[in-house]
Structure formats: C-alpha cells, structure tokens
Design an enzyme around this catalytic site. Sequence first.
Site, PDB file in Angstrom:
ATOM      1  N   CYS A  38     -21.918  25.488   2.328  1.00  0.00           N
ATOM      2  CA  CYS A  38     -21.701  24.503   3.390  1.00  0.00           C
ATOM      3  C   CYS A  38     -23.014  23.922   3.901  1.00  0.00           C
ATOM      4  O   CYS A  38     -24.085  24.460   3.676  1.00  0.00           O
ATOM      5  CB  CYS A  38     -21.032  25.178   4.593  1.00  0.00           C
ATOM      6  SG  CYS A  38     -19.321  25.636   4.332  1.00  0.00           S
ATOM      7  N   CYS A  42     -21.347  22.967   9.375  1.00  0.00           N
ATOM      8  CA  CYS A  42     -19.922  23.044   9.043  1.00  0.00           C
ATOM      9  C   CYS A  42     -19.113  23.749  10.126  1.00  0.00           C
ATOM     10  O   CYS A  42     -19.543  24.744  10.694  1.00  0.00           O
ATOM     11  CB  CYS A  42     -19.731  23.785   7.720  1.00  0.00           C
ATOM     12  SG  CYS A  42     -18.011  23.782   7.179  1.00  0.00           S
ATOM     13  N   ARG A  43     -17.919  23.200  10.387  1.00  0.00           N
ATOM     14  CA  ARG A  43     -17.083  23.734  11.474  1.00  0.00           C
ATOM     15  C   ARG A  43     -16.086  24.776  10.996  1.00  0.00           C
ATOM     16  O   ARG A  43     -15.289  25.286  11.764  1.00  0.00           O
ATOM     17  CB  ARG A  43     -16.317  22.578  12.149  1.00  0.00           C
ATOM     18  CG  ARG A  43     -17.227  21.607  12.862  1.00  0.00           C
ATOM     19  CD  ARG A  43     -17.633  22.147  14.208  1.00  0.00           C
ATOM     20  NE  ARG A  43     -18.740  21.374  14.784  1.00  0.00           N
ATOM     21  CZ  ARG A  43     -19.261  21.632  15.964  1.00  0.00           C
ATOM     22  NH1 ARG A  43     -18.810  22.630  16.687  1.00  0.00           N
ATOM     23  NH2 ARG A  43     -20.250  20.913  16.422  1.00  0.00           N
ATOM     24  N   CYS A  69     -18.102  23.098  -0.194  1.00  0.00           N
ATOM     25  CA  CYS A  69     -17.018  23.173   0.791  1.00  0.00           C
ATOM     26  C   CYS A  69     -16.259  21.849   0.842  1.00  0.00           C
ATOM     27  O   CYS A  69     -16.852  20.774   0.769  1.00  0.00           O
ATOM     28  CB  CYS A  69     -17.627  23.473   2.156  1.00  0.00           C
ATOM     29  SG  CYS A  69     -16.480  23.375   3.530  1.00  0.00           S
ATOM     30  N   CYS A  72     -17.026  20.248   4.879  1.00  0.00           N
ATOM     31  CA  CYS A  72     -18.285  19.593   5.252  1.00  0.00           C
ATOM     32  C   CYS A  72     -18.929  18.837   4.092  1.00  0.00           C
ATOM     33  O   CYS A  72     -19.891  18.098   4.281  1.00  0.00           O
ATOM     34  CB  CYS A  72     -19.266  20.610   5.827  1.00  0.00           C
ATOM     35  SG  CYS A  72     -19.827  21.843   4.634  1.00  0.00           S
TER      36      CYS A  72
HETATM   37 ZN   LIG Z   1     -18.231  23.637   5.017  1.00  0.00          ZN
END
Ligand SMILES: [Zn+2]
Length: 371
Positions: A38, A42-43, A69, A72
């Site tokens: 990520c 990234c959340r 990912c 993200c």
């Molecule tokens: Zn991510």
Amino acid sequence: MSKLNLPSPEVMYRAVVDHDPAFEGIFYVGVATTGIFCRPTCRVRTPKRKNVEFFPNTSAALHAGYRPCRRCRPLERGDAPPVVAKLMAEVESEPSGRLRDADLVRRGIDPSTARRAFKRYCGMTFQAYHRARRMGLALAGVRQGKSMLDLQLDHGFESGSGFRTAFNRLLGTAPSRAQGVDCLYARWIETPLGPMLALADDRGLALLEFVDRRGLERELETLQRRLKRSILPGSHRYLEQIENELKNYFAGRRLAFDTPLAMGGSAFQRAVWNALLAIPAGATRSYAEIAGVVGKPSAVRAVGRANGDNPLCLIVPCHRVIGADGTLTGYGGGLWRKQWLLEHERAHAGARGQLALRVEHRPVEAPASAS
Ligand SMILES: [Zn+2]
C-alpha cells in the site's frame, strides 16, 4: 541514491498509523499477512507492526512478492482507465503466465493502447510489472526459506497452483517434486542496496544477484540448464558464509570475500572473471585493461559482455570496471549501485591504506586460460 535512505522503521510505521500524506511517494508498505502493498496513506485497516515491511519503491515491493492494493492503488497516479485495471486483473488471474499481444486481443484489449495507458498510469511498462509480479511470487519462497506448503498458506493462495506454476516457470521444478532431489539452495539476502538472491551447493556459491536486476530470470534458467538441478529455498553453509561476509562488506569491516565460488562459464568468461577478482577493492580498471590482462587486447567488447554475464555480483567485482575515460558506463544492477559500491570501497580501502595489497579471492575452479 536518495531512495536508499528510507526513514527509520519507527517513523514509517507511525506514518502508516497516521495515514500521513507527507510520506506519499517516499515509501511503500507491504503487509505480510495479506501479501498486499500500500501507500503510506492507505485507509485499509492498519496492519500490526510485526507484519509490515517497507520498500523504497513499487518495484521492490513487487519483487518481494506483494501485489498492489486495490484500495489505495500504489502504482497508479490519479484515476486509472479501465484498461489498466483490466490488465492488472489479467495478471492476477495467472501471475505466472505470459500475456502476448494475441492473448490481449482475444480478451478484447487493444495491446498498444493498453501498454501506453499502463506506462502512463503505473510508471512502468506492463512487461516490467508482469515480470516483477512473476518473480516476486516465485522468489517468495526463497525469501522466507520456508516449506512451500507453509508459504502457500501464509500468502493466502487459495490454490497452490498459481504459486507452484510461478515457482516452476522460474526455478524449473515444481516444489513438491523437488524435495530430496539433488539441488541448489537459495537464500534471499537483504542488503542496503536491496535484496539479493544467492544460490549455492557443496561446490560453492553459484549465483549472487540483485533480485530486481533485469535478466535474472534468464540467468536462473541458464544456471538450471547448465547444472541440471532444481533450486530450493534452504540453508547451506556457503549461504550462511556469504550472508555474513556481505554484512561485513556493507558495514565496511571487510572488502574481501572467502566463500568458495562455483564458477561456470566458458574459458574466456572465466579468464575475464578471474581478472576481475584480481582488481583490488578501491581500484578500477578499464575494459581495455582487462582485455590486455586476459591476453586478448582487441576483445574489448567481448570483455564487456563477459563482464555483464558475471553471475557473482559483488564477489567477482565487475563493478570495478569502468570506461577508459573514467565514466561508469553500464551495470546490470543499475548505475546508482555501481557508484555506491565504488565510493564505499574507495572510502574503506583508502582508510586502511591497503589499496594495492589485497588479493581479493582465490577461486575454487582454476580457469583454463587465465594467466
Ligand atoms: Zn492500500
């Protein structure tokens, strides 16, 4: 070189926890439990510290076996056109395969449009991406030195087939069949210049190469054909020895290597490699000088090729060969590494005043035509 100095792991982990946008583009974070990498921002659920590792760029993360990912999208800049998403999905459906233009056409993708879009949004060519992904998956086993079954489970492969196929295509023998077969042992070695792959058996070290090097796949195939061996992650005393020597080399504590070498190659290649072994740390030679040493002064270009075919990066110091005008010229591992190595050796060899005295190494296998 700037990519070399990542912030400390503590700082990077804090950035991940805080989704700190200041670190965007500085590093990428891989999560071992999911096999996904990520952006720092990234959340997706914050990973545990013990499960993460950090990479200076997306290529390193791919080569380490992580996939990007979907949230993200660490490879992409801005919104990706559907064709890019489609290409990535194709790769994931069979990471170990090869997608030719005809395969893309059959899937309703126009190859040239797709490739242009991919390069624009991912910052690397589609081939480079696919290759890194394939290598990463196949080398994941080597990296951890675990059993193939453990690896497959750890990496969340629903079926072992994708992983086995990747491993098979890259390293020759399907891991389940490779047990107990006469083989070369492989180890993944982390260095300040990026991960390296080392292969050895009782005859000595057969390969040491940066994992992200172009041509590593071809090199492995050649080695496998030549030795008729399968390659397995595992432990071997020479792998331990070289890992230890590399640690000391990078720390500047020693610049010479004593691990026995299992050199292949033609008589000419071995002559060139032995000439390289005689270049002291901290010094450089030109291609013409090496051609002179091996008694073929007009074979400068062939010397250059033999230099590039050296499978024992760092140990056989092909990085100490530069252009006659003092420019660095090429290096399979990337010019930034060559520069780093030469500066490192100059600093440490000079400091000890033993520049011209060191004979680096005595190869196990005597060359047929070296002086
Ligand atoms: Zn991510």
